[in-house]
Design a protein around this motif. Structure first.
Motif, PDB file in Angstrom:
ATOM      1  N   LEU A  52      48.465  38.073  52.424  1.00 19.31           N
ATOM      2  CA  LEU A  52      47.339  37.295  51.909  1.00 19.31           C
ATOM      3  C   LEU A  52      47.734  35.912  51.402  1.00 19.31           C
ATOM      4  N   VAL A  53      49.022  35.624  51.350  1.00 15.38           N
ATOM      5  CA  VAL A  53      49.454  34.276  50.969  1.00 15.38           C
ATOM      6  C   VAL A  53      49.417  33.399  52.217  1.00 15.38           C
ATOM      7  N   PRO A  54      48.656  32.313  52.226  1.00 17.66           N
ATOM      8  CA  PRO A  54      48.547  31.469  53.432  1.00 17.66           C
ATOM      9  C   PRO A  54      49.906  30.949  53.886  1.00 17.66           C
ATOM     10  N   ALA A  55      50.056  30.821  55.191  1.00 18.16           N
ATOM     11  CA  ALA A  55      51.307  30.306  55.754  1.00 18.16           C
ATOM     12  C   ALA A  55      51.442  28.815  55.463  1.00 18.16           C
ATOM     13  N   LYS A  56      52.659  28.390  55.319  1.00 20.91           N
ATOM     14  CA  LYS A  56      52.930  26.975  55.062  1.00 20.91           C
ATOM     15  C   LYS A  56      52.803  26.180  56.352  1.00 20.91           C
TER      16      LYS A  56
ATOM     17  N   GLU B  21      51.900  27.050  48.051  1.00 20.40           N
ATOM     18  CA  GLU B  21      52.893  26.471  47.140  1.00 20.40           C
ATOM     19  C   GLU B  21      53.060  27.322  45.881  1.00 20.40           C
ATOM     20  N   MET B  22      51.981  27.918  45.412  1.00 21.07           N
ATOM     21  CA  MET B  22      52.015  28.686  44.170  1.00 21.07           C
ATOM     22  C   MET B  22      52.142  30.188  44.413  1.00 21.07           C
ATOM     23  N   ASN B  23      52.341  30.574  45.683  1.00 17.55           N
ATOM     24  CA  ASN B  23      52.515  31.982  46.054  1.00 17.55           C
ATOM     25  C   ASN B  23      51.337  32.830  45.577  1.00 17.55           C
ATOM     26  N   ARG B  24      50.129  32.314  45.793  1.00 19.51           N
ATOM     27  CA  ARG B  24      48.928  33.015  45.377  1.00 19.51           C
ATOM     28  C   ARG B  24      48.215  33.624  46.589  1.00 19.51           C
ATOM     29  N   GLU B  25      47.697  34.824  46.407  1.00 16.83           N
ATOM     30  CA  GLU B  25      46.899  35.452  47.447  1.00 16.83           C
ATOM     31  C   GLU B  25      45.590  34.687  47.616  1.00 16.83           C
ATOM     32  N   CYS B  26      45.173  34.547  48.869  1.00 19.78           N
ATOM     33  CA  CYS B  26      43.964  33.780  49.170  1.00 19.78           C
ATOM     34  C   CYS B  26      43.185  34.494  50.263  1.00 19.78           C
ATOM     35  N   ILE B  27      41.917  34.724  50.022  1.00 17.27           N
ATOM     36  CA  ILE B  27      41.043  35.373  51.003  1.00 17.27           C
ATOM     37  C   ILE B  27      39.946  34.391  51.375  1.00 17.27           C
ATOM     38  N   ARG B  28      39.880  34.063  52.659  1.00 22.06           N
ATOM     39  CA  ARG B  28      38.896  33.103  53.158  1.00 22.06           C
ATOM     40  C   ARG B  28      37.773  33.841  53.876  1.00 22.06           C
ATOM     41  N   VAL B  29      36.540  33.581  53.469  1.00 23.42           N
ATOM     42  CA  VAL B  29      35.371  34.193  54.086  1.00 23.42           C
ATOM     43  C   VAL B  29      34.491  33.084  54.659  1.00 23.42           C
ATOM     44  N   ASN B  30      34.293  33.098  55.963  1.00 24.16           N
ATOM     45  CA  ASN B  30      33.428  32.095  56.580  1.00 24.16           C
ATOM     46  C   ASN B  30      31.977  32.552  56.525  1.00 24.16           C
TER      47      ASN B  30
ATOM     48  N   VAL C  87      34.936  40.066  48.849  1.00 26.04           N
ATOM     49  CA  VAL C  87      34.736  39.602  47.470  1.00 26.04           C
ATOM     50  C   VAL C  87      35.291  40.635  46.488  1.00 26.04           C
ATOM     51  N   GLY C  88      34.957  41.908  46.726  1.00 30.30           N
ATOM     52  CA  GLY C  88      35.460  42.962  45.853  1.00 30.30           C
ATOM     53  C   GLY C  88      36.975  43.074  45.886  1.00 30.30           C
ATOM     54  N   ILE C  89      37.560  42.929  47.074  1.00 26.30           N
ATOM     55  CA  ILE C  89      39.016  43.005  47.200  1.00 26.30           C
ATOM     56  C   ILE C  89      39.673  41.844  46.460  1.00 26.30           C
ATOM     57  N   ALA C  90      39.124  40.631  46.615  1.00 22.69           N
ATOM     58  CA  ALA C  90      39.678  39.465  45.919  1.00 22.69           C
ATOM     59  C   ALA C  90      39.587  39.631  44.408  1.00 22.69           C
ATOM     60  N   MET C  91      38.475  40.183  43.920  1.00 23.63           N
ATOM     61  CA  MET C  91      38.313  40.392  42.480  1.00 23.63           C
ATOM     62  C   MET C  91      39.357  41.366  41.945  1.00 23.63           C
ATOM     63  N   GLN C  92      39.541  42.476  42.651  1.00 19.99           N
ATOM     64  CA  GLN C  92      40.460  43.507  42.179  1.00 19.99           C
ATOM     65  C   GLN C  92      41.915  43.064  42.255  1.00 19.99           C
ATOM     66  N   ARG C  93      42.241  42.171  43.188  1.00 24.14           N
ATOM     67  CA  ARG C  93      43.629  41.717  43.352  1.00 24.14           C
ATOM     68  C   ARG C  93      43.918  40.441  42.564  1.00 24.14           C
ATOM     69  N   GLY C  94      42.887  39.833  41.981  1.00 21.16           N
ATOM     70  CA  GLY C  94      43.100  38.578  41.275  1.00 21.16           C
ATOM     71  C   GLY C  94      43.454  37.447  42.222  1.00 21.16           C
TER      72      GLY C  94
ATOM     73  N   VAL D 222      32.928  46.700  39.323  1.00 28.30           N
ATOM     74  CA  VAL D 222      34.166  46.010  39.701  1.00 28.30           C
ATOM     75  C   VAL D 222      34.342  44.814  38.783  1.00 28.30           C
ATOM     76  N   LEU D 223      35.451  44.797  38.055  1.00 32.94           N
ATOM     77  CA  LEU D 223      35.752  43.699  37.143  1.00 32.94           C
ATOM     78  C   LEU D 223      36.830  42.804  37.743  1.00 32.94           C
ATOM     79  N   PRO D 224      36.763  41.501  37.524  1.00 31.84           N
ATOM     80  CA  PRO D 224      37.777  40.600  38.094  1.00 31.84           C
ATOM     81  C   PRO D 224      39.111  40.727  37.382  1.00 31.84           C
ATOM     82  N   ALA D 225      40.179  40.818  38.164  1.00 31.21           N
ATOM     83  CA  ALA D 225      41.525  40.830  37.597  1.00 31.21           C
ATOM     84  C   ALA D 225      41.932  39.408  37.225  1.00 31.21           C
ATOM     85  N   ALA D 226      42.962  39.294  36.426  1.00 28.00           N
ATOM     86  CA  ALA D 226      43.442  37.975  35.996  1.00 28.00           C
ATOM     87  C   ALA D 226      43.833  37.139  37.211  1.00 28.00           C
ATOM     88  N   GLY D 227      43.425  35.883  37.200  1.00 28.31           N
ATOM     89  CA  GLY D 227      43.755  34.969  38.291  1.00 28.31           C
ATOM     90  C   GLY D 227      42.675  34.810  39.332  1.00 28.31           C
TER      91      GLY D 227
END
Length: 359
Positions: A71-75, A120-129, A157-164, A200-205
């Motif tokens: 889930l971390v975008p490629a550089k 750059e920040m090693n953050r998971e990112c989920i893109r929804v078109n 959306v739910g997956i992104a919330m749970q994974r922060g 479903v509650l949002p995780a930190a981040g």
């Protein structure tokens, strides 16, 4: 018949009785019909052990085995940060919930900017078109058939919330009124999934970025982007800030073009300078109303990739501006020929006389 003859209860009661199954029967997934349990659990020929279930049981959920690295975008090696990159980086770095709306014309790096910040920040990112058909089932989740069983599957959306994770709602101005299902999510308070009675509650981040070619209110060149809509004011009001992304200055755009040329093994600094000057003149003409089309940074990237294949400046440009109407295409080609001295010289070279070989 018994009802009509005056006995045995009403027709409705008979219908209910006919729909009842004897005790010990249940639904068999394999046979897709009700069967006695002993017939499906005895094993052996015709048996199908472990395939029956009770309709009254709790609905199961799909367990998503997604790794962090997935889930971390490629550089992007040739990526050059510009514009609002540092602002987006500050928003992601602070870690709190800060929904942000990013608007700008097509091809100026809105979505790529967010993804490269996450890399750059090693953050998971989920893109929804987002499209006009996107609804609650697509975003929050819904029931799916898995191996003949009906299970609940969380949406992005739910997956992104749970994974922060960082959630990108790409092309959000194409959405219909169904996007309003995200109202509680945009408030950062979590969401109640009414179909499965689960909160479903949002995780930190967890954070949300929405990208669009318009501000969701019509006008501002919205006629150029077919399908864009006027978004609900209450939806737009939940974004804390709006960032306006423009094309990079000509000096920065030269760095971008030259970096892509190095990646394509097609370095030509004179061509890079001419391309950026050409695109800058066209954009100024567009803003002044002198032309109806524009050359985006993405279009320059396409031209560089085509140049790496064809090894010819005009051929690369000709193929990449062929998407425009014929009159606009010819204007763009004519303008470039006036800017690039090598193209002018090549046109002025006299044609070599034809030779006939006599044996």
């Amino acid at each position: 018949r018994r009802s009509r003859e005056g006995g045995g209860g009403s027709v409705r009661q008979l219908q209910r009785r006919c729909l009842r199954f004897p005790q010990g029967w249940s639904w068999c997934v394999r046979h897709q019909r009700h069967r006695p349990q002993h017939a499906c659990t005895a094993g052996g020929v015709g048996g199908c052990p472990d395939t029956t279930f009770n309709f009254a049981r709790n609905v199961e959920s799909v367990d998503h085995q997604i790794g962090h690295a997935d889930l971390v975008p490629a550089k992007i090696g040739a990526y050059t940060a510009f514009g609002n990159y540092d602002i987006v980086k500050k928003i992601v770095k602070q870690g709190g919930f800060f929904p942000t709306y990013i608007t700008g014309l097509s091809g100026n790096g809105k979505t790529t900017m967010i993804e490269q910040v996450c890399n750059e920040m090693n953050r998971e990112c989920i893109r929804v078109n987002i499209t006009a058909q996107t609804d609650e089932d697509d975003l929050l989740g819904g029931f799916r058939r898995v191996y003949g069983d009906t299970v609940w599957q969380d949406g992005p959306v739910g997956i992104a919330m749970q994974r922060g994770a960082v959630l990108i709602l790409d092309e959000v101005d194409l959405a219909s009124h169904k996007i309003m299902c995200l109202q509680p999510v945009l408030e950062g308070r979590g969401i109640y999934l009414k179909k499965v009675n689960r909160k479903v509650l949002p995780a930190a981040g967890f954070n949300i970025f929405a990208t669009a070619n318009t501000k969701g209110q019509g006008g501002d060149n919205s006629e150029r982007f077919a399908g864009t809509t006027i978004l609900n004011e209450a939806f737009l009001e939940r974004f804390r800030i709006t960032i306006e992304q423009d094309y990079p200055p000509i000096a920065v755009e030269k760095k971008i073009v030259k970096a892509i040329m190095r990646e394509c093994d097609a370095t030509d600094e004179q061509f890079a300078d001419a391309l950026c000057k050409w695109a800058d003149i066209i954009r100024k003409s567009y803003r002044d109303g002198a032309t109806t089309e524009m050359i985006s940074t993405r279009r320059l990237e396409h031209i560089v990739h085509a140049f790496g294949i064809f090894k010819d400046r005009m051929e690369a440009i000709r193929y990449c501006v062929a998407r425009f109407p014929a009159d606009v295409r010819d204007e763009f080609l004519s303008l470039y020929e006036k800017i690039d001295a090598t193209v002018q010289a090549k046109k002025e070279e006299p044609a070599a006389p034809a030779t006939v070989k006599v044996e």
